[in-house]
Write an enzyme that holds these catalytic residues in place. Structure first.
Site, PDB file in Angstrom:
ATOM      1  N   ILE A 154      56.736  23.412 -35.063  1.00  0.00           N
ATOM      2  CA  ILE A 154      57.658  23.008 -33.986  1.00  0.00           C
ATOM      3  C   ILE A 154      58.475  24.202 -33.474  1.00  0.00           C
ATOM      4  CG2 ILE A 154      57.824  20.614 -34.803  1.00  0.00           C
ATOM      5  CD1 ILE A 154      60.654  21.358 -35.920  1.00  0.00           C
ATOM      6  N   TRP A 156      62.086  25.998 -31.430  1.00  0.00           N
ATOM      7  CA  TRP A 156      63.489  26.188 -31.798  1.00  0.00           C
ATOM      8  C   TRP A 156      64.464  25.484 -30.872  1.00  0.00           C
ATOM      9  CZ3 TRP A 156      64.792  28.127 -27.186  1.00  0.00           C
ATOM     10  CH2 TRP A 156      63.852  28.907 -26.508  1.00  0.00           C
ATOM     11  N   LYS A 180      56.186  23.664 -40.519  1.00  0.00           N
ATOM     12  CA  LYS A 180      56.616  25.056 -40.301  1.00  0.00           C
ATOM     13  C   LYS A 180      57.526  25.011 -39.071  1.00  0.00           C
ATOM     14  CE  LYS A 180      56.394  28.599 -38.360  1.00  0.00           C
ATOM     15  NZ  LYS A 180      57.580  29.224 -37.712  1.00  0.00           N
ATOM     16  N   PRO A 181      58.862  24.972 -39.308  1.00  0.00           N
ATOM     17  CA  PRO A 181      59.768  24.982 -38.155  1.00  0.00           C
ATOM     18  C   PRO A 181      59.893  26.396 -37.598  1.00  0.00           C
ATOM     19  CG  PRO A 181      61.040  24.932 -40.184  1.00  0.00           C
ATOM     20  CD  PRO A 181      59.594  24.961 -40.592  1.00  0.00           C
ATOM     21  N   GLU A 183      61.286  30.051 -36.570  1.00  0.00           N
ATOM     22  CA  GLU A 183      62.129  31.050 -37.230  1.00  0.00           C
ATOM     23  C   GLU A 183      63.444  31.278 -36.477  1.00  0.00           C
ATOM     24  OE1 GLU A 183      59.150  31.247 -35.951  1.00  0.00           O
ATOM     25  OE2 GLU A 183      58.539  33.261 -35.314  1.00  0.00           O
ATOM     26  N   GLU A 236      50.614  29.568 -24.935  1.00  0.00           N
ATOM     27  CA  GLU A 236      49.865  30.676 -25.542  1.00  0.00           C
ATOM     28  C   GLU A 236      49.581  30.371 -27.017  1.00  0.00           C
ATOM     29  OE1 GLU A 236      52.730  30.990 -23.763  1.00  0.00           O
ATOM     30  OE2 GLU A 236      51.611  31.522 -21.952  1.00  0.00           O
ATOM     31  N   GLU A 255      51.775  19.876 -27.610  1.00  0.00           N
ATOM     32  CA  GLU A 255      52.848  19.620 -26.637  1.00  0.00           C
ATOM     33  C   GLU A 255      53.345  20.974 -26.203  1.00  0.00           C
ATOM     34  OE1 GLU A 255      53.651  16.725 -25.612  1.00  0.00           O
ATOM     35  OE2 GLU A 255      52.837  15.396 -27.129  1.00  0.00           O
ATOM     36  N   CYS A 289      61.302  21.923 -22.557  1.00  0.00           N
ATOM     37  CA  CYS A 289      59.928  21.941 -22.046  1.00  0.00           C
ATOM     38  C   CYS A 289      59.825  21.164 -20.745  1.00  0.00           C
ATOM     39  CB  CYS A 289      58.974  21.379 -23.074  1.00  0.00           C
ATOM     40  SG  CYS A 289      59.502  19.788 -23.694  1.00  0.00           S
ATOM     41  N   GLN A 335      64.656  36.421 -25.917  1.00  0.00           N
ATOM     42  CA  GLN A 335      64.581  35.419 -24.851  1.00  0.00           C
ATOM     43  C   GLN A 335      65.484  35.835 -23.682  1.00  0.00           C
ATOM     44  OE1 GLN A 335      62.487  33.100 -24.714  1.00  0.00           O
ATOM     45  NE2 GLN A 335      63.220  31.623 -23.211  1.00  0.00           N
ATOM     46  N   GLU A 388      56.630  29.494 -16.167  1.00  0.00           N
ATOM     47  CA  GLU A 388      57.717  28.870 -16.924  1.00  0.00           C
ATOM     48  C   GLU A 388      58.705  29.960 -17.344  1.00  0.00           C
ATOM     49  OE1 GLU A 388      57.013  27.527 -20.979  1.00  0.00           O
ATOM     50  OE2 GLU A 388      58.056  25.656 -20.524  1.00  0.00           O
TER      51      GLU A 388
HETATM   52  P1  NAD Z   1      56.119  29.493 -29.681  1.00  0.00           P
HETATM   53  O1  NAD Z   1      54.782  28.952 -29.359  1.00  0.00           O
HETATM   54  O2  NAD Z   1      56.306  30.948 -29.714  1.00  0.00           O
HETATM   55  O3  NAD Z   1      56.629  28.958 -31.092  1.00  0.00           O
HETATM   56  C1  NAD Z   1      56.547  27.609 -31.451  1.00  0.00           C
HETATM   57  C2  NAD Z   1      56.255  27.528 -32.926  1.00  0.00           C
HETATM   58  O4  NAD Z   1      54.961  28.085 -33.170  1.00  0.00           O
HETATM   59  C3  NAD Z   1      57.233  28.303 -33.804  1.00  0.00           C
HETATM   60  O5  NAD Z   1      57.446  27.576 -35.003  1.00  0.00           O
HETATM   61  C4  NAD Z   1      56.482  29.581 -34.095  1.00  0.00           C
HETATM   62  O6  NAD Z   1      56.875  30.201 -35.301  1.00  0.00           O
HETATM   63  C5  NAD Z   1      55.061  29.066 -34.198  1.00  0.00           C
HETATM   64  N1  NAD Z   1      54.029  30.080 -33.967  1.00  0.00           N
HETATM   65  C6  NAD Z   1      54.105  31.195 -33.201  1.00  0.00           C
HETATM   66  N2  NAD Z   1      52.939  31.871 -33.252  1.00  0.00           N
HETATM   67  C7  NAD Z   1      52.113  31.178 -34.055  1.00  0.00           C
HETATM   68  C8  NAD Z   1      50.754  31.350 -34.476  1.00  0.00           C
HETATM   69  N3  NAD Z   1      50.028  32.391 -34.092  1.00  0.00           N
HETATM   70  N4  NAD Z   1      50.218  30.400 -35.279  1.00  0.00           N
HETATM   71  C9  NAD Z   1      50.928  29.326 -35.659  1.00  0.00           C
HETATM   72  N5  NAD Z   1      52.215  29.119 -35.316  1.00  0.00           N
HETATM   73  C10 NAD Z   1      52.799  30.030 -34.512  1.00  0.00           C
HETATM   74  O7  NAD Z   1      57.087  28.814 -28.647  1.00  0.00           O
HETATM   75  P2  NAD Z   1      58.615  29.025 -28.501  1.00  0.00           P
HETATM   76  O8  NAD Z   1      58.857  30.206 -27.651  1.00  0.00           O
HETATM   77  O9  NAD Z   1      59.278  28.955 -29.815  1.00  0.00           O
HETATM   78  O10 NAD Z   1      59.021  27.677 -27.733  1.00  0.00           O
HETATM   79  C11 NAD Z   1      59.077  27.615 -26.358  1.00  0.00           C
HETATM   80  C12 NAD Z   1      57.860  26.923 -25.793  1.00  0.00           C
HETATM   81  O11 NAD Z   1      57.689  25.638 -26.352  1.00  0.00           O
HETATM   82  C13 NAD Z   1      58.010  26.704 -24.306  1.00  0.00           C
HETATM   83  O12 NAD Z   1      56.819  27.029 -23.663  1.00  0.00           O
HETATM   84  C14 NAD Z   1      58.281  25.218 -24.193  1.00  0.00           C
HETATM   85  O13 NAD Z   1      57.942  24.669 -22.973  1.00  0.00           O
HETATM   86  C15 NAD Z   1      57.494  24.679 -25.328  1.00  0.00           C
HETATM   87  N6  NAD Z   1      57.991  23.369 -25.752  1.00  0.00           N
HETATM   88  C16 NAD Z   1      57.240  22.267 -25.481  1.00  0.00           C
HETATM   89  C17 NAD Z   1      57.690  21.007 -25.821  1.00  0.00           C
HETATM   90  C18 NAD Z   1      56.881  19.777 -25.501  1.00  0.00           C
HETATM   91  O14 NAD Z   1      57.141  18.748 -26.084  1.00  0.00           O
HETATM   92  N7  NAD Z   1      55.922  19.836 -24.625  1.00  0.00           N
HETATM   93  C19 NAD Z   1      58.902  20.881 -26.462  1.00  0.00           C
HETATM   94  C20 NAD Z   1      59.658  22.029 -26.729  1.00  0.00           C
HETATM   95  C21 NAD Z   1      59.173  23.273 -26.367  1.00  0.00           C
END
Ligand code: NAD
Length: 486
Positions: A154, A156, A180-181, A183, A236, A255, A289, A335, A388
């Site tokens: 998930i 942050w 895995k929440p 960091e 990504e 999501e 999001c 950010q 975004e």
């Molecule tokens: P992120 O993808 O960088 O991180 C999300 C989670 O994935 C974190 O716990 C991170 O540690 C983990 N992560 C990162 N790289 C990973 C990998 N290679 N393998 C497995 N896990 C990995 O995203 P972010 O920057 O933390 O969050 C922002 C994004 O999340 C925005 O694009 C936002 O729109 C999206 N978001 C979507 C929703 C939804 O419900 N659709 C809700 C909240 C946020």
């Protein structure tokens, strides 16, 4: 100022029902975004830690957790919801400090958190299979079987909401979970996991592995002994998660991000539309999001409604979490740099700045604060109209008529939510049913409070549904049983 911290007994990772220190020996600072300073630490799990957590969940399935019936699982979840309500203020303060959001928003998040536990607690023993009429002499039925060990990754931005939203339905259906929440903010998820432990979730049913995405997140999503992945985060990372799931032949829900449109027709009710479109991009500093980051406005409303929206936007106040106002800082210096780059692009390309928000004089100089900006008209092919930003930056894009509004709203790689503002209900439905998104709001907006409403995306916003009843279906496989009895 808010001084909440993690309780001392939460010493790292939750495995086999006990808090343990990481085998990796790594620790990461918990930084308060409004202060720019650390106020604690979380474990940085490595592969061996993730192995231990997955093994713990696997064992739980054939131990006490696996022996509970659906009503007993539901009772545990409901009990957790009650404890969250009792400890609401403590949790809200920790969430506000850890994410930087205003305390009022954090309180709303904790209310939603309790509702998720309550909702999925009540649902656990009500997910039925079917009987299927087939040829004479046979009886056919379906049952819902938990996947087994489910992995949950998930982000942050709303950790206190994402925790129960992701694992609530998984636990209701009888899976053992490893989370895995993120960091950048996860303190409340650790306290919530501790609450689950206290209310009696058996050892191994809930496991927590904090740490970096590229290490703990990758180790979990690539693990050969997990059976499903629920991911909330960026588009990504979603690709990496889906690739990992493909390699081990398991399912996943994604999501992801959004570039959601607010479609404002000239006949919209100003009293409804003005505060909501401003809140939809400034809530949690635009780091939602489903943020309404594209304001599509009918040309006929450019001289009537738009000036009123501009005026409301100019009154938005950036504050410290303990103050009253609309938004706090963004989550990290990384950010902040990312969002400021978009502002720089907007300024360098000559986008007209329609409004900017107010900065409270009491802001900490070390916090990651950004002055909210509203630009327009933004050309349809400009990066601000397409990408975004995940910050408090609103792009205003005019449209000519209903057909143009539909084309423009759908001209996005993303497809998460859309808002439609009009007093013509037939038009609202006509437009709403053509939106290529997972949720449509008419004369209202926001995914936040809708625990009961299925939520998820189309296109680059992902697939699968969380929230509501739909989420329960994602966390079970249907097994069909055919019995010959003639
Ligand atoms: P992120 O993808 O960088 O991180 C999300 C989670 O994935 C974190 O716990 C991170 O540690 C983990 N992560 C990162 N790289 C990973 C990998 N290679 N393998 C497995 N896990 C990995 O995203 P972010 O920057 O933390 O969050 C922002 C994004 O999340 C925005 O694009 C936002 O729109 C999206 N978001 C979507 C929703 C939804 O419900 N659709 C809700 C909240 C946020």
């Amino acid at each position: 100022m808010i001084s909440a911290t993690l309780p001392d007994h939460i010493t790292g990772l939750l495995v086999d029902g006990e808090w343990t220190t990481p085998q990796s020996g790594q620790w990461l600072d918990i930084i308060a975004p409004a202060e720019g300073q650390p106020f604690g630490r979380i474990a940085g799990a490595g592969r061996a830690d993730v192995d231990a957590a997955v093994a713990s969940a696997r064992r739980a399935l054939s131990a006490d957790w696996g022996r509970l019936n659906a009503a007993e699982r539901g009772r545990l979840l409901s009990r957790a919801g009650l404890i969250v309500q009792e400890r609401a203020e403590e949790l809200a303060e920790l969430e506000a400090r850890d994410t930087g959001k205003p305390i009022a928003q954090a309180r709303a998040d904790i209310t939603a958190c309790a509702r998720y536990f309550e909702y999925y607690g009540g649902a656990a023993d009500k997910v039925h299979g079917d009987t299927i009429p087939v040829q004479n002499g046979y009886f056919a039925a379906t049952e819902n079987v938990p996947h087994g060990v489910t992995a949950h990754v998930i982000p942050w931005n709303y950790p206190a909401q994402m925790f129960p939203r992701s694992i609530g339905p998984a636990l209701a259906m009888g899976n053992a979970v490893v989370m895995k929440p993120a960091e950048d903010a996860c303190a409340t998820t650790l306290v919530l996991a501790d609450i689950l432990r206290e209310v009696g979730f058996p050892a191994g049913s809930v496991n927590m592995v904090t740490g970096l995405g590229a290490e703990a997140g990758a180790a979990l999503s690539e693990h050969p002994d997990i059976n499903f992945i629920s991911f909330i985060g960026s588009s990504e990372t979603g690709v990496a998660i889906q690739t990992a799931a493909a390699k081990t032949h398991i399912g996943c829900t994604l999501e992801l991000g959004g570039k959601s449109a607010q479609i404002v027709f000239a006949d919209a009710d100003p009293a409804l539309v003005i505060p909501t479109v401003v809140a939809a991009i400034t809530q949690h500093a635009g780091q939602t999001c489903s943020a309404g980051s594209r304001l599509l406005i009918e040309r006929a409303a450019m001289k009537t409604l738009l000036p009123q929206i501009v005026e409301a936007f100019s009154k938005v106040r950036v504050i410290m979490p303990h103050m009253e106002g609309q938004l706090g800082p963004v989550i990290s210096s990384r950010q902040k740099t990312r969002v400021e780059r978009y502002i720089q692009i907007a300024d360098e390309t000559g986008l007209p700045l329609l409004a900017s928000g107010q900065m409270d004089p009491g802001l900490s100089p070390d916090g990651y604060f950004i002055q909210p900006r509203m630009y327009g008209p933004v050309p349809r092919d400009h990066r601000l109209a397409i990408e975004e930003v995940f910050g408090p930056v609103l792009a205003v894009i005019p449209f000519d008529d209903e057909a143009d509004a539909i084309t423009l709203a759908n001209a996005s790689d993303y497809g998460l939510v859309a808002g439609i503002w009009t007093s013509d209900s037939a038009r609202a439905l006509r437009v709403g049913r053509q939106m290529q998104v997972g949720q449509v709001f008419v004369n209202c907006f926001g995914a936040g409070g809708g625990i009961e409403l299925p939520f998820g995306g189309m296109k680059k916003s992902g697939h699968g549904r969380e929230k509501g009843w739909e989420a329960l279906r994602e966390f079970a496989a249907v097994r069909t049983i055919l019995v010959r009895h003639d």
